[in-house]
Design an enzyme around this catalytic site. Structure first.
Site, short mmCIF file in Angstrom:
data_model
loop_
_atom_site.label_atom_id
_atom_site.label_comp_id
_atom_site.label_asym_id
_atom_site.label_seq_id
_atom_site.Cartn_x
_atom_site.Cartn_y
_atom_site.Cartn_z
CG ASP A 81 -2.55 -0.67 0.89
OD1 ASP A 81 -3.06 -1.07 -0.47
OD2 ASP A 81 -2.74 -1.95 1.78
CG ASP A 118 -7.50 -4.37 -1.03
OD1 ASP A 118 -8.15 -4.98 -1.98
OD2 ASP A 118 -7.80 -3.87 0.03
#
Ligand code: GLY
Length: 391
Positions: free
Chosen positions: A110, A173
């Site tokens: 991320d 994601d």
């Protein structure tokens, strides 16, 4: 008779997208300095009290701080108020520290969310080269998570710990982390970052999107890179259909198409968008997982709704959204600005109520989420004509 005691400002009911955006700006104005002064990161909270979150910025799990900095950049672009840039700079030392020494190993995929919404956004907004340098450093660390045997970016765990449970794991994601890599190739002329983004996208397209256009949350690969099986950390169960994962796929593949022109990515975005729309009920904001067993609490996920609105806006900008999609986007936004979802109380740090957070597989809770707030503000900003340049 004595006058009533007013303990806090009264909630504001927003009726227009502009009013809702102004509320986002006002809450961002209140949030940035306390965030910078906090020793913790902020992520989500059942009552919208983000400072209650226990994690620290340099911990491996942090993926959410930049949703606040992204809101700061949006607020600056709208208002031109340099105070936002000043407040954003207060947080910069932590972003620098996260890319130094051991800290750069204590990371996960991320980095895309974190550095697109900080370094890239600030570089594009100000032209200051130090933001470019830090963004490129983060892109390099993200690229180092690529597993060439299986053509995927590993989601979690340190890369120098190959025996963890997270070895061989990718999650949907990650499609949202790829713009950092595309940007790095554009910025440096080095095609390697873009190639990694493309190879990861191709793997995601094949492994994650099922024949019925629903989406796995996670996927596992053998040590030799062979695809093994679907997996799940965020949805209800492995073969369920997590609403936010669907939204990440819609938006991530739309952006992949923008960067590459590959029609297969456009197709993936359109298919998952149609699937998402087909599963909405009269509430419009989706249930957190489209495959709940009977008797399960049908919590809504306002964040999945906000991300989906941004994805449809991206398709619209690309000239690829159909009438049904555009109608859905308008309905989603109308629902999100209603008091059922938008918290008009200026004392509450959070914006959107009823976002889904997991409390273990299959155990959802309803909360305010930093990512829901950010994508809500981005969606409003896009409708108001603010250029979104960092993805
Ligand atoms: N990226 C984690 C989530 O969407 O909850």
């Amino acid at each position: 008779m004595s006058p009533p005691v007013i303990t806090e400002p009264s909630p504001k009911v927003t009726t227009t997208l502009r009013e809702a955006f102004d509320l986002c700006v006002a809450k961002t104005r209140n949030n940035l300095v306390p965030l910078a002064n906090s020793s913790r990161t902020w992520a989500f909270d059942v009552d919208g009290d983000y400072p209650a979150w226990e994690e620290r910025f340099l911990e491996i799990g942090n993926w959410t701080t930049s949703f606040f900095t992204g809101m700061g950049v949006l607020a600056w672009l709208d208002t031109g108020d340099k105070q936002f840039l000043h407040d954003l700079a207060l947080i910069e030392p932590r972003y620098i520290a996260k890319m130094e020494g051991e800290n750069a190993k204590e990371t996960m995929h991320d980095l895309g969310f974190l550095y697109s919404l900080y370094s890239v956004a600030l570089y594009k907004a100000t032209g200051e080269s130090r933001h470019r340098d830090l963004g490129l450093r983060a892109a390099q660390v993200l690229a180092d998570r690529f597993v060439p045997e299986g053509d995927y970016i590993r989601a979690w765990g340190r890369m120098d710990e190959p025996d963890t449970h997270y070895a061989g794991l990718a999650i949907i994601d990650c499609m949202m982390n790829l713009p950092l890599l595309y940007w790095a190739s554009e910025e440096t002329g080095d095609p390697r970052f873009k190639e990694i983004a493309i190879r990861h996208s191709n793997t995601t397209m094949k492994a994650f999107i099922r024949n019925d256009d629903s989406v796995y949350h996670a996927y596992r690969f053998d040590p030799d890179g062979q695809p093994k099986c679907g997996d799940n950390y965020c949805g209800n169960f492995v073969e369920s259909h997590w609403a936010r994962g669907n939204s990440w796929a819609m938006y991530g593949f739309a952006m992949g198409y923008r960067y590459t022109g590959d029609p297969r990515y456009l197709d993936a975005s359109l298919r998952t968008t149609r699937k998402f729309i087909s599963l909405l009920d009269d509430e419009v904001v989706p249930v957190w997982d489209f495959r709940l067993e009977s008797g399960m609490e049908p919590y809504r996920d306002s964040s999945a709704a906000a991300i989906a609105a941004c994805a449809i806006q991206e398709l619209e900008t690309l000239g690829k959204a159909d009438v049904d999609m555009i109608r859905t986007k308008k309905t989603l936004l109308a629902r999100l600005i209603s008091p059922d979802y938008l918290d008009g109380n200026p004392v509450c740090r959070g914006l959107l109520k009823q976002g889904e957070i997991g409390d273990g597989v299959g155990k959802a809770k309803s909360a305010y989420t930093s990512w829901g707030d950010y994508y809500f503000m981005e969606a409003l900003g896009r409708e108001l004509g603010i250029p979104i340049t960092w993805w």
